[in-house]
Design an enzyme around this catalytic site. Structure first.
Site, short mmCIF file in Angstrom:
data_model
loop_
_atom_site.label_atom_id
_atom_site.label_comp_id
_atom_site.label_asym_id
_atom_site.label_seq_id
_atom_site.Cartn_x
_atom_site.Cartn_y
_atom_site.Cartn_z
N THR A 32 1.57 -1.35 7.18
CA THR A 32 1.32 -0.60 8.42
C THR A 32 0.43 -1.40 9.36
O THR A 32 -0.52 -0.88 9.96
CB THR A 32 0.71 0.79 8.12
N GLU A 76 1.07 -3.16 -1.85
CA GLU A 76 0.89 -3.11 -0.39
C GLU A 76 -0.05 -1.95 -0.07
O GLU A 76 0.31 -0.79 -0.25
CB GLU A 76 2.23 -2.93 0.30
N LYS A 96 11.75 -5.72 6.53
CA LYS A 96 11.72 -4.41 5.88
C LYS A 96 12.73 -3.49 6.57
O LYS A 96 12.62 -3.24 7.78
CB LYS A 96 10.31 -3.81 5.97
#
Length: 222
Positions: A79, A43, A139
């Site tokens: 993000t 990621e 998450k």
């Protein structure tokens, strides 16, 4: 089918390397070393300057369609705060999207293109809202605010929720998170901090091997 194949691969890999860096070039180097160490899900956070360039580079080098291939790895973006950024990341080659929070527009965009989206959640209300939007994996963030017992506690009223704790997961507590029922775990600065501080990228590969071994041991119950 593509979406669910990717989710299956992420679950089987178990460890997601959350890569931050001071530049796209550093993020690419650290990612390559994490993959060399056996971590197959990367990621790239969009806080990295030139993050989309890093994603495009890695997505061009690594493929996820054939898990037995030498260049197998799943490259995603983290993000991601809004739908516009999610679309840009997907166009750059991101196979999945991760967000620190639950944003309806981002989820809808990803669902439209059948791209896995893992938004950050903290509360039962957020988890319920995510389910209503069609989110498959959430998450749990920041993970260091919770203990692994959070997962079975959530599974009491919401057994259908798949949680990926991120933030605060380390080699000492990874086994407990896996035993508690984590879908996968996100590993952040612990993977790369020694390499960055010492200027030795090889340390990422060393730490990656330790995480992969710890996950495999946890799954085997040893």
């Amino acid at each position: 089918m593509r979406k669910y194949k990717l989710l299956q691969l992420i679950q089987e890999a178990g460890v997601v390397a959350v890569i931050r860096g001071r530049s796209a070039e550093e993020a690419v180097r650290l990612s390559r070393k994490a993959i060399e160490g056996g971590i197959r899900v990367i990621e790239i956070t969009l806080t990295v300057p030139g993050a989309l360039r890093a994603i495009e580079t890695l997505a061009g080098e690594y493929q996820w369609e054939n898990p037995s291939a030498e260049n197998y790895a799943v490259i995603g973006a983290g993000t991601v705060l809004d739908a516009e950024t999610a679309r840009a990341a997907i166009l750059a080659g991101s196979a999945f999207i991760v967000s620190p929070s639950l944003n309806q527009g981002t989820v809808q965009l990803c669902n439209r293109y059948r791209v896995p989206i893992m938004p950050g959640v903290m509360t039962i209300q957020e988890m319920t809202s995510a389910l209503e939007l069609g989110v498959d994996v959430m998450k749990l963030f920041p993970g260091n605010l919770y203990s692994p017992s959070m997962i079975p506690t959530v599974h009491g009223p919401l057994p259908q929720v798949n949680l990926m704790p991120t933030g605060g997961v380390n080699l000492e507590n990874l086994k407990e998170w896996v035993k508690a029922g984590a879908f996968a775990v996100g590993i952040g600065s612990d993977l790369t901090k020694d390499a960055v501080s010492q200027g030795n990228d090889e340390l990422v590969a060393v730490k990656a091997r330790q995480y992969v071994r710890a996950f495999e041991d946890a799954k085997a119950g040893s």
